[in-house]
Design an enzyme around this catalytic site. Structure first.
Site, PDB file in Angstrom:
ATOM      1  N   SER A 160     -13.216  -5.929  23.703  1.00 55.11           N
ATOM      2  CA  SER A 160     -12.437  -5.728  22.479  1.00 55.11           C
ATOM      3  C   SER A 160     -11.159  -4.979  22.832  1.00 55.11           C
ATOM      4  O   SER A 160     -11.211  -3.922  23.462  1.00 55.11           O
ATOM      5  CB  SER A 160     -13.288  -4.910  21.501  1.00 55.11           C
ATOM      6  OG  SER A 160     -12.567  -4.694  20.321  1.00 55.11           O
ATOM      7  N   ALA A 161     -10.012  -5.528  22.406  1.00 53.57           N
ATOM      8  CA  ALA A 161      -8.718  -4.962  22.830  1.00 53.57           C
ATOM      9  C   ALA A 161      -8.509  -3.528  22.361  1.00 53.57           C
ATOM     10  O   ALA A 161      -7.963  -2.710  23.090  1.00 53.57           O
ATOM     11  CB  ALA A 161      -7.584  -5.841  22.301  1.00 53.57           C
ATOM     12  N   HIS A 162      -8.972  -3.222  21.124  1.00 44.98           N
ATOM     13  CA  HIS A 162      -8.592  -1.906  20.586  1.00 44.98           C
ATOM     14  C   HIS A 162      -9.351  -0.755  21.234  1.00 44.98           C
ATOM     15  O   HIS A 162      -9.064   0.410  20.973  1.00 44.98           O
ATOM     16  CB  HIS A 162      -8.730  -1.882  19.051  1.00 44.98           C
ATOM     17  CG  HIS A 162     -10.127  -1.791  18.528  1.00 44.98           C
ATOM     18  ND1 HIS A 162     -10.650  -0.633  18.018  1.00 44.98           N
ATOM     19  CD2 HIS A 162     -11.114  -2.719  18.418  1.00 44.98           C
ATOM     20  CE1 HIS A 162     -11.891  -0.850  17.599  1.00 44.98           C
ATOM     21  NE2 HIS A 162     -12.188  -2.103  17.830  1.00 44.98           N
ATOM     22  N   ASN A 178     -21.814   3.550  23.245  1.00 45.05           N
ATOM     23  CA  ASN A 178     -20.607   4.042  22.589  1.00 45.05           C
ATOM     24  C   ASN A 178     -20.735   5.483  22.105  1.00 45.05           C
ATOM     25  O   ASN A 178     -19.748   6.178  21.941  1.00 45.05           O
ATOM     26  CB  ASN A 178     -20.234   3.131  21.411  1.00 45.05           C
ATOM     27  CG  ASN A 178     -21.419   2.786  20.545  1.00 45.05           C
ATOM     28  OD1 ASN A 178     -22.399   2.221  21.025  1.00 45.05           O
ATOM     29  ND2 ASN A 178     -21.362   3.131  19.280  1.00 45.05           N
ATOM     30  N   ALA A 201     -15.269  -7.530  19.264  1.00 45.44           N
ATOM     31  CA  ALA A 201     -16.613  -7.538  19.859  1.00 45.44           C
ATOM     32  C   ALA A 201     -17.699  -7.856  18.833  1.00 45.44           C
ATOM     33  O   ALA A 201     -18.703  -8.495  19.171  1.00 45.44           O
ATOM     34  CB  ALA A 201     -16.887  -6.202  20.527  1.00 45.44           C
ATOM     35  N   THR A 202     -17.504  -7.447  17.582  1.00 41.66           N
ATOM     36  CA  THR A 202     -18.552  -7.731  16.586  1.00 41.66           C
ATOM     37  C   THR A 202     -18.718  -9.245  16.428  1.00 41.66           C
ATOM     38  O   THR A 202     -19.847  -9.761  16.420  1.00 41.66           O
ATOM     39  CB  THR A 202     -18.199  -7.085  15.225  1.00 41.66           C
ATOM     40  OG1 THR A 202     -18.077  -5.672  15.433  1.00 41.66           O
ATOM     41  CG2 THR A 202     -19.258  -7.346  14.185  1.00 41.66           C
ATOM     42  N   GLN A 248     -17.575  -1.061  25.566  1.00 39.59           N
ATOM     43  CA  GLN A 248     -17.087   0.288  25.910  1.00 39.59           C
ATOM     44  C   GLN A 248     -16.813   0.436  27.397  1.00 39.59           C
ATOM     45  O   GLN A 248     -16.024   1.294  27.796  1.00 39.59           O
ATOM     46  CB  GLN A 248     -18.098   1.363  25.462  1.00 39.59           C
ATOM     47  CG  GLN A 248     -18.202   1.548  23.960  1.00 39.59           C
ATOM     48  CD  GLN A 248     -16.953   2.186  23.336  1.00 39.59           C
ATOM     49  OE1 GLN A 248     -16.074   2.710  24.010  1.00 39.59           O
ATOM     50  NE2 GLN A 248     -16.865   2.118  22.020  1.00 39.59           N
ATOM     51  N   THR A 297      -6.721 -20.866  13.750  1.00 37.64           N
ATOM     52  CA  THR A 297      -5.410 -20.705  14.393  1.00 37.64           C
ATOM     53  C   THR A 297      -5.392 -19.465  15.283  1.00 37.64           C
ATOM     54  O   THR A 297      -5.878 -18.410  14.888  1.00 37.64           O
ATOM     55  CB  THR A 297      -4.319 -20.578  13.302  1.00 37.64           C
ATOM     56  OG1 THR A 297      -4.377 -21.744  12.490  1.00 37.64           O
ATOM     57  CG2 THR A 297      -2.931 -20.443  13.913  1.00 37.64           C
ATOM     58  N   CYS A 300     -18.710   2.647  13.029  1.00 38.84           N
ATOM     59  CA  CYS A 300     -19.265   1.683  12.079  1.00 38.84           C
ATOM     60  C   CYS A 300     -20.300   2.326  11.165  1.00 38.84           C
ATOM     61  O   CYS A 300     -20.627   1.776  10.131  1.00 38.84           O
ATOM     62  CB  CYS A 300     -19.930   0.532  12.810  1.00 38.84           C
ATOM     63  SG  CYS A 300     -18.941  -0.066  14.144  1.00 38.84           S
TER      64      CYS A 300
HETATM   65  N1  PLP Z   1     -20.066  -2.816  20.733  1.00 37.30           N
HETATM   66  C1  PLP Z   1     -19.810  -1.545  21.044  1.00 37.30           C
HETATM   67  C2  PLP Z   1     -20.603  -0.874  22.132  1.00 37.30           C
HETATM   68  C3  PLP Z   1     -18.815  -0.834  20.365  1.00 37.30           C
HETATM   69  O1  PLP Z   1     -18.569   0.436  20.673  1.00 37.30           O
HETATM   70  C4  PLP Z   1     -18.098  -1.500  19.334  1.00 37.30           C
HETATM   71  C5  PLP Z   1     -17.083  -0.771  18.543  1.00 37.30           C
HETATM   72  O2  PLP Z   1     -17.358   0.272  17.984  1.00 37.30           O
HETATM   73  C6  PLP Z   1     -18.396  -2.835  19.052  1.00 37.30           C
HETATM   74  C7  PLP Z   1     -19.386  -3.451  19.765  1.00 37.30           C
HETATM   75  C8  PLP Z   1     -17.640  -3.588  17.978  1.00 37.30           C
HETATM   76  O3  PLP Z   1     -16.320  -3.811  18.404  1.00 37.30           O
HETATM   77  P1  PLP Z   1     -15.181  -4.377  17.432  1.00 37.30           P
HETATM   78  O4  PLP Z   1     -14.579  -3.194  16.766  1.00 37.30           O
HETATM   79  O5  PLP Z   1     -14.222  -5.062  18.348  1.00 37.30           O
HETATM   80  O6  PLP Z   1     -15.809  -5.323  16.495  1.00 37.30           O
END
Ligand code: PLP
Length: 389
Positions: A198-200, A150, A70-71, A178, A239, A322
């Site tokens: 975001s998969a994780h 989040n 997502a970042t 989220q 890739t 983060c």
């Molecule tokens: N946006 C939100 C609301 C999130 O909670 C997060 C992850 O903490 C991100 C973006 C960033 O996601 P990623 O870890 O996939 O870069």
């Protein structure tokens, strides 16, 4: 270890792990090398994953692009839109409670001439739709507002925000990282132009995610962030991470609305029990729509840093992963008008389909003991109890 930090990341689902393995071992072809069988296999697996994600979101596979998470997606969208549309306008609207991926990228764009309006939020973390509309200008090119926070789980009214954006002919990007996988979302019925995932965050692997870009009669112009090969229609070079893309496809295909109810029932159980058990604790934004898996709890006069180091058997967090190394109070809670001292005494608990009631019972017992111990040693707590502060 009782894992209650699922908004930071989730445990990979066994089915996801199993689905990925062949693409790390036997089917290791480069998905762009479609001249041979191994390459074609990888390519097919990626297109299958794209279809699964599109089907979950109710959109076309042509509207899905893969990224490293997502970042990257957020960087791509914000930088890509500003690069293409700044000749039309330089104004972007967002809110103070967005994820740092949005806020720090917008900070950089501001240095490049973007004019950013940060909407205030109320004590529940909600923006005002009237304020949003009143801030729209002739040169507004983008509204960037997350779907679910989040740290607090607070859900923004994305349908209404999308309707406003459409009415004023402005692009609407929502950071849905989220929300997706936890709550159902019907993109075909919303006016979200772009969103990310975001998969994780949903039992998939780390390091893979993507964006949805709505195909419109006047196509959305997004400058690529990563240039290189012709992958993703030339929109994102590099890739393909085949195994992880297969993993995210699987994670989407097994995410179910059944989990949403299960999570909500766990959260309600946890909140009721912790409030009954521990004096002077409260849930932030309790009364407003929130993610079913998130509780952000304030323990009066108990620093979250002290509580977390006392709880060696529980994984929790004082905010976004983060910024969890930060000693500053959460920017989300302070934007909600919560005093810095109270924000520093707040902890995020986030649950997943693997969380059990027994784990929550054990966690509450440990938290109760730790809170008591910390308060017993705290002069401020003694003064507070004696009504002296
Ligand atoms: N946006 C939100 C609301 C999130 O909670 C997060 C992850 O903490 C991100 C973006 C960033 O996601 P990623 O870890 O996939 O870069």
């Amino acid at each position: 270890m009782i894992y209650l930090d699922n908004n930071a990341t989730t445990r990979i689902d066994d089915e996801v792990f199993e689905a990925m393995l062949p693409y790390l071992k036997e089917s290791y072809g480069n998905a762009s090398s479609i001249q041979h069988k191994l390459g074609r296999e990888a390519n097919q697996a990626i297109e299958e994953a794209r279809k699964k994600i599109a089907s979950y979101l109710g959109v076309s596979p042509k509207e899905i692009y893969f990224t490293s998470g997502a970042t990257e997606a957020i960087n791509w969208v914000l930088r890509g839109i500003f690069a293409r549309y700044q000749s039309i306008g330089k104004h972007i609207i967002t809110a103070k409670t967005e994820h740092k991926a949005v806020l720090s990228t917008l900070e950089i764009l501001a240095k490049q001439g973007a004019e950013i309006t940060f909407l205030q939020v109320d004590s529940n973390g909600n923006i005002s739709l009237d304020e949003l509309e009143s801030q729209i200008r002739k040169d507004t090119i983008l509204i960037s507002l997350m779907a679910a926070n989040n740290e607090t789980g607070v859900i923004h009214p994305i349908t209404e925000i999308g309707n406003l954006a459409k009415k004023h002919n402005i692009l609407f990007f929502s950071d849905t990282t989220q929300l997706i996988g936890k709550e159902s979302i019907e993109l075909n019925k919303s006016n979200i132009d772009i969103c990310c995932f975001s998969a994780h965050k949903m039992h998939g692997p780390k390091g893979v995610g993507g964006i949805f870009i709505r195909r419109k009669s006047r196509p959305i112009q997004l400058e690529p962030l990563i240039t290189g090969g012709k992958q993703e229609n030339g929109m994102r070079g590099g890739t393909y991470n085949t195994a992880s893309i297969v993993g995210i496809g699987k994670a989407f295909s097994i995410a179910s609305s059944h989990e949403t109810e299960q999570l909500l029932s766990l959260r309600n159980y946890f909140e009721e029990k912790i409030i009954q058990t521990i004096e002077n604790c409260s849930v932030h934004a309790k009364a407003v729509p929130r993610l079913g898996n998130t509780s952000n709890i304030h323990f009066k006069h108990v620093k979250s840093s002290e509580l977390m180091s006392a709880l060696t058997n529980i994984a929790i967090s004082s905010g976004s992963a983060c910024v969890s190394g930060d000693r500053d109070p959460s920017h989300v809670l302070t934007a909600m008008g919560i005093a810095s001292d109270d924000a520093l005494c707040s902890v995020r608990f986030s649950f997943s389909k693997y969380t059990t009631k027994e784990e929550l019972d054990t966690a509450i017992q440990s938290i109760e003991a730790a809170v008591k111990k910390i308060r017993n040693q705290s002069p401020i707590w003694q003064l507070y109890k004696a009504n002296l502060i």
